[in-house]
Scaffold this active site. Structure first.
Site, mmCIF file in Angstrom:
data_model
loop_
_atom_site.group_PDB
_atom_site.id
_atom_site.type_symbol
_atom_site.label_atom_id
_atom_site.label_comp_id
_atom_site.label_asym_id
_atom_site.label_seq_id
_atom_site.Cartn_x
_atom_site.Cartn_y
_atom_site.Cartn_z
ATOM 1 N N SER A 9 61.029 -0.561 -16.681
ATOM 2 C CA SER A 9 61.144 0.888 -16.845
ATOM 3 C C SER A 9 61.408 1.334 -18.273
ATOM 4 C CB SER A 9 62.237 1.426 -15.929
ATOM 5 O OG SER A 9 63.452 0.753 -16.163
ATOM 6 N N LYS A 48 58.149 9.248 -8.699
ATOM 7 C CA LYS A 48 57.540 9.200 -10.038
ATOM 8 C C LYS A 48 56.076 9.663 -9.922
ATOM 9 C CE LYS A 48 61.039 5.839 -11.383
ATOM 10 N NZ LYS A 48 62.123 6.782 -11.242
ATOM 11 N N HIS A 86 57.399 1.989 -11.315
ATOM 12 C CA HIS A 86 56.539 2.508 -12.394
ATOM 13 C C HIS A 86 55.118 1.952 -12.313
ATOM 14 C CE1 HIS A 86 59.954 4.408 -14.402
ATOM 15 N NE2 HIS A 86 60.631 3.372 -13.926
HETATM 16 C C1 LIG Z 1 62.323 0.211 -11.827
HETATM 17 C C2 LIG Z 1 63.012 1.290 -11.055
HETATM 18 N N1 LIG Z 1 63.373 1.041 -9.784
HETATM 19 C C3 LIG Z 1 63.969 1.961 -9.032
HETATM 20 C C4 LIG Z 1 64.248 3.217 -9.533
HETATM 21 C C5 LIG Z 1 64.947 4.211 -8.667
HETATM 22 O O1 LIG Z 1 64.034 5.094 -8.111
HETATM 23 P P1 LIG Z 1 64.504 6.576 -7.714
HETATM 24 O O2 LIG Z 1 64.531 7.369 -8.980
HETATM 25 O O3 LIG Z 1 63.484 7.036 -6.746
HETATM 26 O O4 LIG Z 1 65.852 6.450 -7.115
HETATM 27 C C6 LIG Z 1 63.893 3.533 -10.839
HETATM 28 C C7 LIG Z 1 64.184 4.889 -11.374
HETATM 29 O O5 LIG Z 1 64.158 5.177 -12.521
HETATM 30 C C8 LIG Z 1 63.260 2.545 -11.626
HETATM 31 O O6 LIG Z 1 62.918 2.799 -12.888
#
Ligand SMILES: Cc1ncc(COP(=O)(O)O)c(C=O)c1O
Length: 385
Positions: free
Chosen positions: A181, A239, A209
């Site tokens: 991320s 996202k 992502h």
């Molecule tokens: C790699 C990754 N996994 C999980 C999440 C969490 O997702 P959510 O924003 O839907 O809670 C994020 C959020 O930024 C993320 O970047």
């Protein structure tokens, strides 16, 4: 101030001193890439709205229709009364989209990771996790009773070294972000699948992502042609899918197990009809029309050229562009100067990234115009050199 609150005050003062203090800033979003703040328009370069679908007329219409038809809230947790009709449609669509037997929707990507990892592993098990995995994976590992072992970022030799020392028959879960991320690089999922097979481990990939981005939008498993070879594909609806929620896709037995054991699924009120309807509409747009993902990649390659022209040496793999400036202060300064030019770009600092790795994180959307992108990279380059 009460004495027993003093330690919080001290910590907040420390965060200020270290340039690590954070607070949310409120905007009025007017399109997928533009927001209003204090009556002025700003260009959004910090959102994960990769396909710009938050403002797509069909996605908005789906949410409005769902409210008209089914109301605003779900009224209960999934296993009590909150499983409204749209859940089964979305879960079926997600399973097809990810080429798996079943899918299960959670309230966020964060709780999907926390609930899934902690449910799938117990005290005699092992979790093997990439050092740069997302905080929600780390928190899932913390909540699990299993022993967590960390391998160096994308280092397959290190991963194998760890795996070969573990008992063959114990449950071992290898977990990784597919697109990291904060760096935008891609895990070597093909090599992970190979090692998992060799050492009898389960695999879990976080496609937060990658969904809507890699593999014609279907994610990392399609990108690496690994259909049927990764046990758990996790994703978020928040996202590229322009809504709210998380999901897990995999074999029927694993989904059935999670329904019965994942506490973050069981003990929380289900998402609203509008959340689910907008995700369904976004998913259907991506499934039926490649042009959105193509437009995103066209913008990525345009930014790649601009970076080169401006002597910013970086190879882009995804829409996430990490400009590492190391110091917290410098990251904040550059973000502030860009803000003065009406560009919103976040200064990412620890604990989101390791110490001394502070950065500007720029994200590209299919909805950015070439003019938007040229303006941003030109202004950024002026501040970097
Ligand atoms: C790699 C990754 N996994 C999980 C999440 C969490 O997702 P959510 O924003 O839907 O809670 C994020 C959020 O930024 C993320 O970047």
């Amino acid at each position: 101030m009460q004495d027993n609150l003093n330690k919080y005050l001290t910590e907040i003062e420390f965060l200020h001193q270290q340039q690590l203090y954070r607070k949310p800033i409120t905007y009025i979003p007017i399109s997928a890439t533009k927001v209003i703040k204090d009556d002025e328009e700003y260009l959004m370069m910090a959102s994960n709205n990769y396909l710009g679908l938050t403002h797509h007329p069909e996605v908005k219409k789906a949410a409005i229709n769902a409210i008209e038809k089914y109301g605003t809230g779900s009224g209960g947790s999934r296993l009590i009364s909150g499983s409204h009709i749209l859940f089964s449609k979305l879960e079926q669509a997600l399973a097809e989209f990810k080429s798996t037997e079943k899918a299960l929707v959670f309230n966020t990507g964060y709780v999907a990771n926390v609930g899934t990892i902690s449910a799938l592993t117990s005290s005699n098990d092992y979790i093997i996790s990439d050092e740069l995995n997302h905080a929600s994976i780390i928190d899932g590992c913390r909540l699990s009773k299993a022993k967590t072992l960390i391998y160096a970022h994308k280092n397959m030799a290190d991963l194998e070294n760890i795996l070969k020392k573990l008992p063959y028959s114990n449950t071992k879960l290898i977990v990784t972000d597919s697109v990291f991320s904060m760096d935008g690089d891609i895990a070597s999922l093909d090599e992970i699948a190979y090692l998992a097979h060799k050492y009898n481990a389960l695999t879990m990939v976080d496609d937060a992502h990658a969904t809507g981005v890699l593999g014609k939008g279907h994610g990392s498993v399609e990108h690496f042609h690994l259909q049927g070879k990764i046990d758990i594909q996790l994703g978020t609806l928040s996202k590229a899918l322009a809504s709210e929620g998380g999901f897990v896709a995999g074999k029927k037995i694993l989904i059935e197990y999670l329904i019965n054991k994942a506490r973050s699924y069981i003990f929380s009120t289900a998402l609203t009809p509008a959340d689910i309807a907008s995700s369904l509409a976004a998913l259907s747009l991506i499934t039926n029309d490649n042009s959105l993902v193509d437009k995103l990649y066209d913008n990525i390659s345009y930014v790649q050229d601009l970076l080169q022209q401006n002597n910013i040496n970086m190879k882009l793999m995804t829409p996430i562009v990490p400009i590492i400036v190391h110091s917290n202060e410098k990251a904040l300064q550059i973000a502030k100067k860009l803000y003065e030019k009406h560009i919103i770009l976040s200064a990412i600092r620890p604990p989101t990234v390791p110490q001394n790795q502070s950065r500007l994180r720029l994200t590209i959307s299919a909805s950015h115009t070439k003019n938007d992108l040229k303006f941003v990279i030109t202004e950024l380059a002026k501040l970097l050199f």
